[in-house]
Motif scaffolding. Structure first.
Motif, mmCIF file in Angstrom:
data_model
loop_
_atom_site.group_PDB
_atom_site.id
_atom_site.type_symbol
_atom_site.label_atom_id
_atom_site.label_comp_id
_atom_site.label_asym_id
_atom_site.label_seq_id
_atom_site.Cartn_x
_atom_site.Cartn_y
_atom_site.Cartn_z
ATOM 1 N N ILE A 207 1.985 -17.923 -23.456
ATOM 2 C CA ILE A 207 2.964 -16.989 -22.886
ATOM 3 C C ILE A 207 2.674 -16.843 -21.387
ATOM 4 C CG2 ILE A 207 3.832 -14.607 -22.893
ATOM 5 C CD1 ILE A 207 4.649 -16.017 -25.395
ATOM 6 N N VAL A 208 3.749 -16.882 -20.597
ATOM 7 C CA VAL A 208 3.614 -16.875 -19.142
ATOM 8 C C VAL A 208 4.223 -15.602 -18.550
ATOM 9 C CG1 VAL A 208 4.300 -18.074 -17.016
ATOM 10 C CG2 VAL A 208 3.756 -19.396 -19.075
ATOM 11 N N GLU A 209 3.517 -15.026 -17.589
ATOM 12 C CA GLU A 209 4.063 -13.992 -16.712
ATOM 13 C C GLU A 209 4.312 -14.685 -15.384
ATOM 14 O OE1 GLU A 209 4.982 -10.890 -16.782
ATOM 15 O OE2 GLU A 209 3.743 -9.705 -18.122
ATOM 16 N N HIS A 210 5.502 -14.528 -14.830
ATOM 17 C CA HIS A 210 5.844 -15.168 -13.546
ATOM 18 C C HIS A 210 6.727 -14.184 -12.797
ATOM 19 C CE1 HIS A 210 7.503 -18.947 -11.347
ATOM 20 N NE2 HIS A 210 6.538 -18.362 -10.662
ATOM 21 N N GLU A 211 6.096 -13.395 -11.930
ATOM 22 C CA GLU A 211 6.829 -12.284 -11.337
ATOM 23 C C GLU A 211 6.670 -12.191 -9.824
ATOM 24 O OE1 GLU A 211 6.820 -9.265 -15.136
ATOM 25 O OE2 GLU A 211 5.299 -8.931 -13.611
ATOM 26 N N LEU A 212 7.764 -11.844 -9.194
ATOM 27 C CA LEU A 212 7.767 -11.368 -7.817
ATOM 28 C C LEU A 212 7.626 -9.867 -7.989
ATOM 29 C CD1 LEU A 212 8.088 -11.737 -4.817
ATOM 30 C CD2 LEU A 212 10.564 -11.830 -5.142
#
Length: 187
Positions: free
Chosen positions: A106-111
């Protein structure tokens, strides 16, 4: 809100579709709540959370609603997750961004712009979001994170050194200008 690498809005997607194995870059926020003694509020994420369940982290994170100002989203989310009323949220790191992958893929990819909030009211955690809370002196917390002595979320591990660059006393940090926010967050 989905965004490109320059922070421009690309559209929206349901929250359930932006936290998986192919997570697109999207707008979020992170906040650090302090009391009047300068202690930071740490939260342990609820055990049923999709990303980093049961992990200790900064006070509160979340996503703005379409058309919602980020500072108001921070205040809204603090009320929901921690039962506190914050009058304002001060922008500290306007362009923070990260990508982290859990062991299960599972990936978190946040600005994820970062905010400081000061409160003087009791914390009433929402068990659907928060498993546990604790207050810690900022210096002790920051040193523990920077020295690898505290197990903490990956985004928090990246944010703390950047916040320390603002000064050792979080109560004296100078807020960033709203104009420094990514274009998608300038509402």
């Amino acid at each position: 809100m989905l965004v490109d690498a320059a922070g421009r809005a690309l559209g929206t997607a349901p929250k359930t579709s932006v936290h998986g194995h192919e997570t697109p870059l999207h707008l979020a926020f992170s906040s650090y709540v302090f009391d009047h003694e300068g202690r930071v509020l740490l939260t342990r994420r609820a055990d049923h959370k999709i990303t980093w369940p049961g992990v200790w982290t900064n006070s509160c994170c979340g996503h703005p609603l379409p058309g919602e100002r980020l500072d108001l989203a921070v205040v809204r989310r603090l009320s929901y997750e921690l039962g506190v009323t914050a009058e304002r949220a001060d922008l500290m790191l306007p362009a923070f961004s990260y990508r982290a992958v859990m062991a299960n893929g599972i990936v978190e990819h946040e600005l994820c712009p970062v905010y400081r909030v000061t409160v003087g009211t009791p914390i009433v955690p929402n068990a659907d979001e928060v498993g546990e809370v604790r207050w810690m002196p900022w210096k002790e917390f920051a040193e523990g994170v920077q020295n690898g002595l505290l197990a903490i979320s990956p985004w928090c591990r990246e944010q703390v050194p950047l916040l320390m660059e603002l000064g050792s006393d979080p109560m004296t940090w100078q807020p960033a200008a709203e104009a420094e926010l990514p274009p998608a967050a300038q509402i």
